[in-house]
Design a protein around this motif. Structure first.
Motif, PDB file in Angstrom:
ATOM      1  N   LEU A 130      -4.135   0.784   0.609  1.00  0.00           N
ATOM      2  CA  LEU A 130      -4.882   0.970  -0.632  1.00  0.00           C
ATOM      3  C   LEU A 130      -6.201   1.667  -0.334  1.00  0.00           C
ATOM      4  CD1 LEU A 130      -4.085  -2.317  -2.443  1.00  0.00           C
ATOM      5  CD2 LEU A 130      -3.638  -0.018  -3.242  1.00  0.00           C
ATOM      6  N   GLY A 131      -6.770   2.260  -1.358  1.00  0.00           N
ATOM      7  CA  GLY A 131      -8.052   2.905  -1.167  1.00  0.00           C
ATOM      8  C   GLY A 131      -7.918   4.350  -0.695  1.00  0.00           C
ATOM      9  N   GLN A 132      -6.675   4.849  -0.669  1.00  0.00           N
ATOM     10  CA  GLN A 132      -6.485   6.236  -0.217  1.00  0.00           C
ATOM     11  C   GLN A 132      -5.879   7.100  -1.319  1.00  0.00           C
ATOM     12  OE1 GLN A 132      -4.158   5.333   3.398  1.00  0.00           O
ATOM     13  NE2 GLN A 132      -5.957   5.913   4.567  1.00  0.00           N
ATOM     14  N   GLN A 133      -6.175   6.714  -2.580  1.00  0.00           N
ATOM     15  CA  GLN A 133      -5.539   7.400  -3.706  1.00  0.00           C
ATOM     16  C   GLN A 133      -5.736   8.911  -3.671  1.00  0.00           C
ATOM     17  OE1 GLN A 133      -4.713   5.845  -7.634  1.00  0.00           O
ATOM     18  NE2 GLN A 133      -6.483   6.939  -8.368  1.00  0.00           N
ATOM     19  N   GLN A 134      -6.963   9.337  -3.340  1.00  0.00           N
ATOM     20  CA  GLN A 134      -7.227  10.785  -3.359  1.00  0.00           C
ATOM     21  C   GLN A 134      -6.413  11.504  -2.286  1.00  0.00           C
ATOM     22  OE1 GLN A 134      -8.654  12.750  -5.645  1.00  0.00           O
ATOM     23  NE2 GLN A 134      -8.783  10.824  -6.778  1.00  0.00           N
TER      24      GLN A 134
ATOM     25  N   GLN B 273       1.571   0.583  -7.491  1.00  0.00           N
ATOM     26  CA  GLN B 273       0.169   0.349  -7.164  1.00  0.00           C
ATOM     27  C   GLN B 273      -0.725   1.560  -7.375  1.00  0.00           C
ATOM     28  OE1 GLN B 273       0.778  -1.344  -3.331  1.00  0.00           O
ATOM     29  NE2 GLN B 273       0.862  -3.413  -4.128  1.00  0.00           N
ATOM     30  N   LEU B 274      -0.137   2.726  -7.440  1.00  0.00           N
ATOM     31  CA  LEU B 274      -0.937   3.919  -7.710  1.00  0.00           C
ATOM     32  C   LEU B 274      -0.311   4.684  -8.881  1.00  0.00           C
ATOM     33  CD1 LEU B 274      -1.514   5.147  -4.004  1.00  0.00           C
ATOM     34  CD2 LEU B 274      -3.101   3.885  -5.444  1.00  0.00           C
TER      35      LEU B 274
ATOM     36  N   VAL C 105      -3.530  10.488  -1.090  1.00  0.00           N
ATOM     37  CA  VAL C 105      -2.133  10.494  -1.523  1.00  0.00           C
ATOM     38  C   VAL C 105      -1.923  11.614  -2.537  1.00  0.00           C
ATOM     39  CG1 VAL C 105      -0.302   9.167  -2.628  1.00  0.00           C
ATOM     40  CG2 VAL C 105      -1.906   8.014  -1.109  1.00  0.00           C
ATOM     41  N   LEU C 106      -2.901  11.741  -3.447  1.00  0.00           N
ATOM     42  CA  LEU C 106      -2.775  12.796  -4.456  1.00  0.00           C
ATOM     43  C   LEU C 106      -2.696  14.171  -3.777  1.00  0.00           C
ATOM     44  CD1 LEU C 106      -2.770  13.318  -7.530  1.00  0.00           C
ATOM     45  CD2 LEU C 106      -5.221  13.705  -7.367  1.00  0.00           C
TER      46      LEU C 106
ATOM     47  N   VAL D  76       0.676  14.625  -2.314  1.00  0.00           N
ATOM     48  CA  VAL D  76       1.682  14.960  -3.321  1.00  0.00           C
ATOM     49  C   VAL D  76       1.549  16.431  -3.717  1.00  0.00           C
ATOM     50  CG1 VAL D  76       2.393  14.534  -5.701  1.00  0.00           C
ATOM     51  CG2 VAL D  76       1.962  12.606  -4.173  1.00  0.00           C
TER      52      VAL D  76
ATOM     53  N   PHE E 194       5.565   8.097  -2.231  1.00  0.00           N
ATOM     54  CA  PHE E 194       4.645   7.337  -1.385  1.00  0.00           C
ATOM     55  C   PHE E 194       5.013   5.868  -1.432  1.00  0.00           C
ATOM     56  CE2 PHE E 194       2.770   7.275  -5.588  1.00  0.00           C
ATOM     57  CZ  PHE E 194       2.417   5.948  -5.748  1.00  0.00           C
TER      58      PHE E 194
ATOM     59  N   ASP F 284      -9.222  -3.200  -5.113  1.00  0.00           N
ATOM     60  CA  ASP F 284      -9.542  -2.722  -3.781  1.00  0.00           C
ATOM     61  C   ASP F 284      -9.627  -1.207  -3.704  1.00  0.00           C
ATOM     62  OD1 ASP F 284      -9.689  -5.142  -2.746  1.00  0.00           O
ATOM     63  OD2 ASP F 284      -7.734  -5.152  -1.753  1.00  0.00           O
ATOM     64  N   GLU F 285      -9.047  -0.555  -4.669  1.00  0.00           N
ATOM     65  CA  GLU F 285      -8.977   0.895  -4.600  1.00  0.00           C
ATOM     66  C   GLU F 285     -10.363   1.500  -4.656  1.00  0.00           C
ATOM     67  OE1 GLU F 285      -6.344   2.685  -7.413  1.00  0.00           O
ATOM     68  OE2 GLU F 285      -4.818   1.218  -6.928  1.00  0.00           O
ATOM     69  N   SER F 286     -10.506   2.612  -3.930  1.00  0.00           N
ATOM     70  CA  SER F 286     -11.802   3.264  -3.980  1.00  0.00           C
ATOM     71  C   SER F 286     -11.975   3.857  -5.372  1.00  0.00           C
ATOM     72  CB  SER F 286     -11.845   4.374  -2.943  1.00  0.00           C
ATOM     73  OG  SER F 286     -10.898   5.356  -3.276  1.00  0.00           O
TER      74      SER F 286
ATOM     75  N   TYR G  15       0.941  12.067 -11.892  1.00  0.00           N
ATOM     76  CA  TYR G  15       0.794  13.425 -11.376  1.00  0.00           C
ATOM     77  C   TYR G  15       2.162  13.980 -10.963  1.00  0.00           C
ATOM     78  CZ  TYR G  15      -0.770  17.476  -8.817  1.00  0.00           C
ATOM     79  OH  TYR G  15      -0.938  18.772  -8.404  1.00  0.00           O
TER      80      TYR G  15
ATOM     81  N   GLN H 111       4.152  17.258 -12.250  1.00  0.00           N
ATOM     82  CA  GLN H 111       4.734  18.281 -11.372  1.00  0.00           C
ATOM     83  C   GLN H 111       6.168  18.612 -11.795  1.00  0.00           C
ATOM     84  OE1 GLN H 111       4.484  16.657  -7.364  1.00  0.00           O
ATOM     85  NE2 GLN H 111       2.995  18.220  -6.763  1.00  0.00           N
TER      86      GLN H 111
ATOM     87  N   VAL I  51       3.137   1.997  -0.679  1.00  0.00           N
ATOM     88  CA  VAL I  51       1.869   1.342  -0.386  1.00  0.00           C
ATOM     89  C   VAL I  51       2.138   0.158   0.544  1.00  0.00           C
ATOM     90  CG1 VAL I  51      -0.104   0.113  -1.347  1.00  0.00           C
ATOM     91  CG2 VAL I  51       0.879   2.056  -2.577  1.00  0.00           C
TER      92      VAL I  51
ATOM     93  N   ILE J 226      -0.872   8.477  -9.542  1.00  0.00           N
ATOM     94  CA  ILE J 226      -0.161   9.466  -8.721  1.00  0.00           C
ATOM     95  C   ILE J 226       1.254   9.676  -9.247  1.00  0.00           C
ATOM     96  CG2 ILE J 226       0.724   9.913  -6.404  1.00  0.00           C
ATOM     97  CD1 ILE J 226      -1.854   8.955  -5.357  1.00  0.00           C
ATOM     98  N   ARG J 227       1.861   8.592  -9.746  1.00  0.00           N
ATOM     99  CA  ARG J 227       3.177   8.769 -10.372  1.00  0.00           C
ATOM    100  C   ARG J 227       3.047   9.710 -11.569  1.00  0.00           C
ATOM    101  NH1 ARG J 227       5.911   7.583  -6.111  1.00  0.00           N
ATOM    102  NH2 ARG J 227       6.053   5.372  -5.596  1.00  0.00           N
TER     103      ARG J 227
END
Lengths: 118, 705
Positions: free
Chosen positions: A82-86, B184-185, A88-89, A92, A99, B285-287, B191, B195, A101, B188-189
């Motif tokens: 977690l915390g790596q959303q950017q 959890q994200l 991962v984006l 993609v 992805f 927890d996510e940034s 996004y 696509q 988690v 991104i799904r």
């Protein structure tokens, strides 16, 4: 049966992933960083790659881009904390197909791999 | 919306889900309750984020169980809040009123899930009010994007672009995708979906928009209007190739453009349950990636602790087991003492030492365990206090007063069982403070006070009690009027009222049948006075005290034990039965011979510190009519509740002890004068005295020498 390349610098994570996959009948190859992954990818052309993001030598994002440059059809899923959303984006955008988690449930790992190989 | 009051309703959830749903909904409603009133003016980004999230969670969970009206209403509220969050609207008092009205309806709708009966709440006018708040828009783009519930209206230029694509032979589709709550994200799904759609179609419109998706701010739904040469099956296949897609609805739009386009259902418009506990914890927890999230993170975040919900019944079960352990511990200690005295001379030193060590270890562990379990039943009193600002706002508005509420000590923890009981008395006292305590702005000005009255509610712990005080700077209680009224109503003799000190006269407020309010107002209710408050508090082994200075204000303090599961008691015997007298009421214990006893009017009376206390034989008072021998010296235990005191005559004092309270219900039903039973160290039964009711029954109010 399909061959999966598991890339992670943590031996425990590699072992867990490998166990989940080989118990489901997949052939598993392991690599412990990005550079290693590129070599192994070239050598054995796996059907799919599970790629950790944070690794020494070469990180997962760079390795993803390199492998996609070698093989634009490479099917790669990023394995992220977690915390790596950017990141991962960006992965993609750079051609990662999926992805996971961490910690990922075996079911989710297998579902992702099935989709990748489809 | 057609109303069918009294009709049975069906929701998609089982008993366990219902519990979780209700608990979580109650939490969100409470949060909204306290936060919405702070919305007016310049709201903190953090506060906005919290409010928005609460509305969003409610929308998600109501949609998931198929509560369409609740989902539609929360959707409208969320839309309004979203506009505020994005800075497109500033909160006006009309907006807050509309949101509060929505909140009230949400309570009823939440209740429908439990009752499964249609309440007859009509959400249509509420939604209309919320929409009206938005329609006074100054930003045209915002108006275009703010749809009525369940409808989509495309901005002009997008509609035009789509029209061009259609002329080129493409077909327009509405795409609605719900992403699994386990993802959890989700952004991104979204996004990835974008696509896929980009590859097959011209994507005219998306909600959320591209920038939000790319900045990581998208949630569990994606709505898009696209034009494509592919058919809906091909689009569905592409979308389904993405992991975590829960539902995908693709509908060919025929004759619906430029719009409005009907969305398939509020359930689809709402995100699916964003309510799974673990996921929420992980999400935090996510940034922070979106500006709003960054702002929320920058503000001092409320401490989030890892927690699980445990059924209180299960905890009670554990507590009972621990109670059994405590008994075993005491029993073992007794055996140890007996053994060591028997074995002192025998050559078994090592064995007895081992045994002693083991029993004392068991004692330590049991104490610790008891303490920990007790703690696990504790909740911060916040959940009670957060409801108060709304209450004060409403009451103050009704009686035309200006009141500021200050709360402190929200972190103070107390047992769940106490929390459930504390709310009603507290609310009653607070209503009194606003309705009868605080003066009208004119009166306050005339008295040289600021127009806005201050009511403060403070909670704190001291030893094994929790204290809650409600203090106001209002007009205070007129003890002269109180005396007059008590005499008028025949509750106190004129002489007694004359002789009573101000402090004693103040206590009249607790006498049943006395109300000092000049008129029975709508606000304070009828007939439920301070006497009921006191009865309820005392039933819980608590006490309530009042202080007041005429012209300057009053303070009511409630004292309650931290838990109702155990209580500290003075153990006594009377006629060979062991009784536990809760320590909260015990003031003094003396031997019969040192007690200053008199016969007054044929009754035995104890003179103690200038007061005359009726002396009650405990066994008699509890109806123990068995023959007894009274040949040894007995003891007198003085007990008080508020202003009333009595002295109990008992045979022996056994000492103080923590007792685990067990209900009498199953065994012998409720008995007058007893609140429960406890199991003693030797396995026998001890009875816990309901000293409040015994004192009330035996002592005349305000008996003073």
């Amino acid at each position: 049966m399909a061959t999966i390349l598991v890339v992670d610098d943590a031996a425990f994570m590699r072992m867990r992933m490998s166990k989940i996959l080989s118990e489901a009948g997949y052939e598993v190859i392991q690599a412990e960083n990005g550079l290693d992954a590129i070599d192994k990818y070239r050598a054995s052309k796996p059907d799919a790659v599970l790629m950790d993001i944070t690794m020494p030598e070469m990180d997962g994002l760079t390795a993803l881009k390199e492998i996609r440059a070698i093989d634009p059809a490479a099917r790669i899923a990023m394995v992220t904390a977690l915390g790596q959303q950017q990141i991962v984006l960006e992965a993609v955008k750079s051609g990662a197909k999926d992805f996971l988690v961490k910690p990922a449930e075996p079911d989710r790992v297998l579902a992702a791999v099935t989709k990748l190989c489809a | 919306m057609a109303m069918a009051k009294g009709q049975p309703l069906h929701f998609e959830l089982d008993a366990d889900d219902l519990k979780l749903f209700s608990e979580e909904a109650a939490e969100q409603l409470e949060l909204l309750d306290s936060a919405l009133v702070q919305l007016e003016g310049e709201p903190e980004p953090d506060l906005l984020q919290q409010i928005f999230r609460a509305a969003h969670t409610l929308k998600g969970s109501s949609a998931t169980i198929g509560h369409k009206r609740m989902a539609s209403l929360t959707h409208s509220m969320e839309t309004v809040l979203d506009q505020v969050r994005q800075g497109k609207k500033s909160p006006t008092s009309e907006m807050v009123d509309a949101l509060l009205a929505g909140l009230d309806a949400l309570r009823v709708l939440t209740d429908e899930v439990r009752t499964r009966v249609e309440s007859g709440v009509d959400i249509a006018p509420l939604i209309a009010d919320l929409d009206a708040v938005l329609s006074v828009s100054d930003a045209p783009a915002a108006a275009a994007l703010a749809p009525a519930a369940g409808e989509l209206l495309l901005p002009g230029e997008i509609a035009a672009a789509l029209a061009v694509a259609i002329e080129q032979g493409k077909s327009p589709f509405l795409v609605e995708v719900a992403i699994a709550a386990a993802c959890q994200l989700p952004s991104i799904r979204c996004y990835q979906l974008l696509q896929e759609l980009d590859a097959l179609a011209e994507v005219g419109f998306t909600r959320p928009d591209r920038a939000t998706i790319e900045s990581g701010g998208a949630e569990f739904e994606l709505i898009a209007v696209v034009a494509s040469t592919e058919n809906d099956e091909q689009l569905t296949a592409a979308i389904s190739s993405i992991s975590d897609v829960e539902t995908a609805r693709i509908r060919h739009l025929q004759g619906e453009l430029p719009g409005p386009i009907a969305l398939s259902s509020p359930a689809a418009a709402a995100a699916p349950a964003a309510s799974k506990g673990p996921r929420l914890a992980l999400v935090e927890d996510e940034s922070p990636s979106s500006p709003a999230a960054a702002a929320a993170a920058a503000a001092p975040a409320r401490k989030t602790t890892q927690s699980v919900r445990i059924d209180v019944e299960r905890l009670d079960g554990l507590m009972n087991l621990v109670g059994e352990l405590v008994i075993d511990r005491t029993r073992l200690q007794q055996i140890r003492e007996q053994l060591s005295s028997v074995l002192k001379d025998a050559n078994l030193n090592e064995l007895t030492e081992n045994f002693e060590e083991t029993t004392s270890h068991l004692a330590r562990v049991t104490d610790e365990l008891q303490d920990q379990i007790m703690r696990s039943r504790m909740l911060p009193v916040r959940s009670v206090l957060t409801r108060l600002p709304r209450l004060v706002r409403d009451v103050a508005a009704k009686c035309g007063k200006k009141v500021e509420l200050i709360t402190a000590g929200e972190e103070t923890e107390l047992d769940r069982s106490v929390i459930e009981e504390i709310s009603d008395p507290l609310v009653h006292i607070l209503r009194n403070a606003v309705d009868h305590g605080i003066e009208s702005p004119e009166e306050r000005r005339a008295a040289g006070k600021p127009e806005t009255g201050i009511v403060s509610v403070t909670a704190w712990n001291q030893e094994t009690y929790i204290y809650l005080s409600v203090k106001d700077d209002g007009k205070g209680i007129d003890t002269k009027a109180l005396r007059r009224k008590a005499v008028e109503r025949g509750l106190v003799s004129a002489e007694a009222a004359e002789a009573a000190s101000d402090e004693a006269a103040l206590q009249y407020i607790f006498i049943p049948g006395l109300s000092t309010a000049k008129a029975i107002s709508d606000v304070s209710g009828r007939g439920v006075g301070m006497d009921i408050v006191r009865t309820n508090i005392e039933r819980l082994n608590g006490q309530v005290r009042i202080k007041s200075t005429y012209g300057q204000g009053s303070e009511v303090t409630i004292q309650l034990p931290l838990t109702l599961a155990t209580t500290k008691a003075l153990m006594v015997t009377a006629n060979d039965t062991v009784y536990a007298l809760p320590l909260v009421s015990v003031t003094e214990a003396l031997t019969e011979s040192e007690a200053d006893m008199h016969l007054v009017g044929g009754r035995r009376t104890l003179r103690l510190r200038e007061k005359l206390l009726p002396v009650i034989d405990l066994a008699n008072a509890l109806g123990d009519r068995r023959p007894r021998q009274l040949n040894r010296e007995r003891f007198v235990v003085a007990a008080r509740h508020s202003d009333r005191q009595v002295a109990f005559l008992v045979d022996r004092l056994l000492g103080e002890q923590d007792v685990v309270v067990k209900s009498l219900g199953d065994l012998i039903g409720n008995r007058k004068g007893l609140t429960g039973a406890t199991i003693l160290g030797d396995g026998s039964l001890g009875l816990i005295i309901d000293s409040a009711s015994l004192v009330a029954e035996q002592a005349p109010a305000a008996a003073s020498a």
